[in-house]
Design a protein around this motif. Structure first.
Motif, short mmCIF file in Angstrom:
data_model
loop_
_atom_site.label_atom_id
_atom_site.label_comp_id
_atom_site.label_asym_id
_atom_site.label_seq_id
_atom_site.Cartn_x
_atom_site.Cartn_y
_atom_site.Cartn_z
N ALA A 12 0.81 -1.21 0.00
CA ALA A 12 0.00 0.00 0.00
C ALA A 12 0.85 1.26 0.00
CB ALA A 12 -0.93 -0.01 1.21
N LEU A 13 2.00 1.22 0.65
CA LEU A 13 2.85 2.41 0.71
C LEU A 13 3.29 2.85 -0.68
CD1 LEU A 13 3.95 4.19 3.02
CD2 LEU A 13 6.06 2.86 2.91
N ASP A 14 3.37 1.92 -1.62
CA ASP A 14 3.77 2.25 -2.98
C ASP A 14 2.59 2.66 -3.86
OD1 ASP A 14 6.50 1.62 -2.50
OD2 ASP A 14 6.02 -0.51 -2.70
N GLY A 15 1.38 2.53 -3.33
CA GLY A 15 0.20 2.88 -4.11
C GLY A 15 -0.55 4.07 -3.57
N LEU A 16 0.14 4.94 -2.82
CA LEU A 16 -0.55 6.04 -2.14
C LEU A 16 -1.28 6.96 -3.12
CD1 LEU A 16 2.00 7.06 0.65
CD2 LEU A 16 -0.13 5.76 0.87
N GLY A 17 -0.66 7.26 -4.25
CA GLY A 17 -1.30 8.16 -5.20
C GLY A 17 -2.62 7.60 -5.70
N THR A 18 -2.62 6.35 -6.09
CA THR A 18 -3.85 5.71 -6.57
C THR A 18 -4.87 5.58 -5.44
OG1 THR A 18 -2.64 4.50 -8.27
CG2 THR A 18 -4.80 3.65 -7.65
N LEU A 19 -4.41 5.26 -4.25
CA LEU A 19 -5.33 5.14 -3.12
C LEU A 19 -6.04 6.46 -2.85
CD1 LEU A 19 -3.14 2.98 -0.72
CD2 LEU A 19 -5.36 2.32 -1.66
N LYS A 20 -5.32 7.56 -2.93
CA LYS A 20 -5.94 8.86 -2.71
C LYS A 20 -6.97 9.18 -3.79
CE LYS A 20 -5.17 13.81 -2.07
NZ LYS A 20 -6.44 13.82 -1.28
N ASN A 74 1.75 -1.17 8.76
CA ASN A 74 2.24 -1.46 10.10
C ASN A 74 2.31 -0.17 10.91
OD1 ASN A 74 4.79 -0.13 9.45
ND2 ASN A 74 5.31 -1.99 8.29
N ILE A 75 2.78 -0.30 12.14
CA ILE A 75 2.78 0.87 13.04
C ILE A 75 3.77 1.94 12.58
CG2 ILE A 75 1.97 -0.44 15.02
CD1 ILE A 75 4.87 -0.60 16.00
N PHE A 76 4.66 1.60 11.68
CA PHE A 76 5.66 2.58 11.23
C PHE A 76 5.21 3.39 10.02
CE2 PHE A 76 7.94 -1.07 13.09
CZ PHE A 76 8.50 -0.43 14.19
N ASN A 77 4.20 2.90 9.31
CA ASN A 77 3.78 3.63 8.11
C ASN A 77 2.30 4.00 8.09
OD1 ASN A 77 2.40 1.25 7.32
ND2 ASN A 77 4.11 0.56 6.07
N VAL A 78 1.53 3.54 9.08
CA VAL A 78 0.08 3.75 9.00
C VAL A 78 -0.29 5.23 9.06
CG1 VAL A 78 -0.32 3.51 11.50
CG2 VAL A 78 -2.13 2.95 9.87
N GLU A 79 0.46 6.04 9.83
CA GLU A 79 0.11 7.46 9.91
C GLU A 79 0.27 8.13 8.55
OE1 GLU A 79 0.94 11.44 12.65
OE2 GLU A 79 2.15 9.63 12.95
N ARG A 80 1.35 7.82 7.86
CA ARG A 80 1.55 8.40 6.53
C ARG A 80 0.46 7.96 5.56
NH1 ARG A 80 6.53 7.27 2.26
NH2 ARG A 80 5.65 8.55 0.57
N ILE A 81 0.12 6.68 5.60
CA ILE A 81 -0.89 6.15 4.67
C ILE A 81 -2.23 6.83 4.89
CG2 ILE A 81 -2.23 4.08 4.14
CD1 ILE A 81 0.41 2.50 4.58
N VAL A 82 -2.64 6.98 6.14
CA VAL A 82 -3.93 7.61 6.43
C VAL A 82 -3.90 9.10 6.08
CG1 VAL A 82 -5.54 8.23 8.26
CG2 VAL A 82 -4.57 5.92 8.18
N SER A 83 -2.83 9.79 6.47
CA SER A 83 -2.78 11.24 6.25
C SER A 83 -2.71 11.60 4.77
CB SER A 83 -1.59 11.84 6.99
OG SER A 83 -0.37 11.35 6.48
N GLU A 84 -2.05 10.76 3.96
CA GLU A 84 -1.89 11.09 2.54
C GLU A 84 -3.06 10.62 1.67
OE1 GLU A 84 1.87 10.34 0.73
OE2 GLU A 84 3.02 11.04 2.46
#
Length: 244
Positions: A154-162, A181-191
């Protein structure tokens, strides 16, 4: 903004850990190492006692999501089994050979689950046109799409996810999953602006039964959902929600 946490589990231990850690919903599977298969009846019966909604994965085998008539018969029966067990919903997906969604089959599965909640799983990540597939998912009437934005993680698909989350708006929920995971979830949600995420919250098992490994009963590296990890994820999502 409240951010919900769905935890995927494939064992009684994982189920208990997800509940203890504060998951909002369970995706119940077998064989998470294969991406999740239909859980056995006994695990469904146990999960039906959970105090939170449980959705059963409906996937009859490993491999792709192109299914013949026998696979469809098994999937329809598994939807019935999930309902009989008392679960809240099912997780479905099916592809045509070209990667597009198999709408006739998905329609039959959705109709079979008409009195239950329905999530469209990551068969979505194989489609050639995610915008078209999103509109098809909305037309199907599913509650949410589990997706990594057409990338492996998911971290590599942030643009499409948004883009998907913005287009979906309040018509359905886009739920990122894969590698969260706990290290990337904040970025994924915020972006992306999503309101729910999907994670296994698994950690490596410290003790591996070497005899079981030698006999082929257990892989050399095993993972299990961890209640502390679930709680950490839950706390992070609460913090993110309070910020919003």
């Amino acid at each position: 903004m409240s951010v919900r946490l769905e935890v995927c589990v494939d064992s009684p231990e994982g189920l208990a850990a997800a509940i203890a850690g504060g998951a909002d919903r369970i995706e119940l599977c077998a064989a998470l190492d294969l991406g999740g298969l239909t859980p056995p009846a006994g695990l469904m019966a146990l999960a039906a006692k959970a105090p939170i909604p449980v959705y059963a994965m409906i996937r009859p085998r490993a491999g792709n999501f192109v299914y013949d008539g026998d696979n469809e018969a098994a999937m329809l029966a598994d939807v019935d089994a999930a309902r009989t067990a008392g679960l809240a919903g099912v997780v479905i997906g099916a592809s045509c050979a070209d990667g597009t969604l198999d709408l006739p089959l998905l329609t039959r599965l959705s109709e079979r689950a008409k009195d239950m909640g329905v999530t469209l799983h990551r068969a979505f990540d194989l489609v050639p046109d995610p915008i078209q597939a999103l509109e098809q998912a909305i037309e199907l009437g599913v509650e949410r799409v589990l997706t990594s934005g057409l990338q492996v993680k998911a971290l590599d698909g942030l643009g499409t996810l948004k883009v998907l989350a913005d287009l979906a708006a309040d018509r359905l929920s886009i739920m990122p999953g894969s590698g969260i995971n706990i290290f990337n979830v904040e970025r994924i949600v915020s972006e992306t602006g999503v309101h729910e995420v999907h994670s296994s919250c698994r950690v490596p098992l410290e003790a591996v039964d070497q005899k079981a490994v030698n006999f082929g009963f257990q892989p050399s590296a095993s993972y299990q959902t961890n209640s502390v990890t679930v709680l950490q994820m839950r706390n992070l999502l609460d913090m993110i929600g309070n910020k919003g």
